[in-house]
Design an enzyme around this catalytic site. Structure first.
Site, PDB file in Angstrom:
ATOM      1  N   HIS A 208      13.609  16.441-111.232  1.00 32.29           N
ATOM      2  CA  HIS A 208      12.444  16.139-110.388  1.00 32.29           C
ATOM      3  C   HIS A 208      11.576  17.380-110.188  1.00 32.29           C
ATOM      4  CE1 HIS A 208      14.149  18.255-106.875  1.00 32.29           C
ATOM      5  NE2 HIS A 208      15.313  17.658-107.153  1.00 32.29           N
ATOM      6  N   CYS A 224      20.723  18.770-108.362  1.00 34.28           N
ATOM      7  CA  CYS A 224      19.584  18.231-109.105  1.00 34.28           C
ATOM      8  C   CYS A 224      18.909  19.329-109.917  1.00 34.28           C
ATOM      9  CB  CYS A 224      18.571  17.599-108.154  1.00 34.28           C
ATOM     10  SG  CYS A 224      19.125  16.015-107.463  1.00 34.28           S
TER      11      CYS A 224
END
Length: 248
Positions: A208, A224
């Site tokens: 992301h 992440c």
């Protein structure tokens, strides 16, 4: 002349006699105030520059320049403060990203086929494998110590300006540190997931964007993979749902 001189001398003698006839204590008594006729005092006051009108005029003339200087000093002080304020702001600067982490074409001789995403968590690079032995390389932020992981997944979904719902375990972990996370953050520039998100299988991990681009190149996340917003937008347009992601 003699006719008029004697009466004057006589009057003076009478006054002198009256003065000497006073008792000794009279010289120490309070004397009545001397009343001077304005017609007699005015010329002397004017000559000495002590007339009330002149005094008031002098005070006004002395005060006016002082008031003007005070009025002029205030805008000068404000002007100086206004000129200094932007300088203070300019001193506060965000850390700049290392140019090595900017997108670039590199040589790739690995086993993965074109369209595969390969993430090197040790060097903090993401490679999008292309044809003809080439790959497009991006800088990324990866899991901080204790949150490293490796594996192979498929991109299960893609989202534009994704919302963020921190998992309960993250909320509890951060609360123990005195940092209280919201349970929901709508998509937007303040959202920590940034402009785009690529979800990895059924895991909680994503590739992301970020609103903290200066963290790219470091071990900074809870697992992440972070990218600059402009880079994740570029990657988003180049891969499809179902693409393979290899994390090592």
């Amino acid at each position: 002349m003699k006719t008029f001189l004697f009466p004057l001398l006589g009057a003076a003698a009478v006054l002198a006699t009256a003065a000497t006839s006073s008792s000794a204590n009279d010289r120490y008594a309070d004397r009545p105030p001397v009343m001077v006729s304005p017609d007699l005092s005015a010329p002397w006051v004017l000559q000495l520059g002590r007339a009330p009108g002149i005094v008031r005029q002098n005070r006004q003339e002395m005060q006016k320049p002082q008031r003007r200087s005070q009025r002029q000093a205030q805008p000068a002080q404000l002007h100086t403060a206004a000129m200094q304020a932007p300088a203070k702001k300019r001193l506060v600067a965000r850390p700049q990203i290392n140019p090595i982490y900017l997108p670039q074409e590199v040589t790739y001789d690995g086993p993965e086929k074109p369209g595969t995403i390969v993430i090197d968590t040790r060097e903090n690079f993401l490679y999008l494998v292309e044809s003809n032995g080439k790959a497009r390389r991006y800088g990324v932020g990866t899991g901080k110590p204790g949150f490293e992981w490796a594996g192979k997944h498929k991109i299960s979904q893609k989202k534009v300006w994704p919302e963020w719902r921190p998992p309960a375990v993250m909320i509890s972990r951060e609360a123990a540190k005195g940092r209280y996370l919201p349970t929901y953050v709508a998509g937007g520039v303040e959202n920590p997931l940034g402009a785009r998100a690529l979800y990895l299988g059924s895991t909680l991990y994503r590739i992301h964007g970020t609103n903290q681009p200066w963290t790219i190149g470091g071990a900074v996340s809870s697992g992440c993979i972070r990218m600059r917003n402009e880079d994740v937008v570029d990657l988003y347009e180049r891969v499809d749902v179902g693409a393979t992601v290899v994390v090592m």
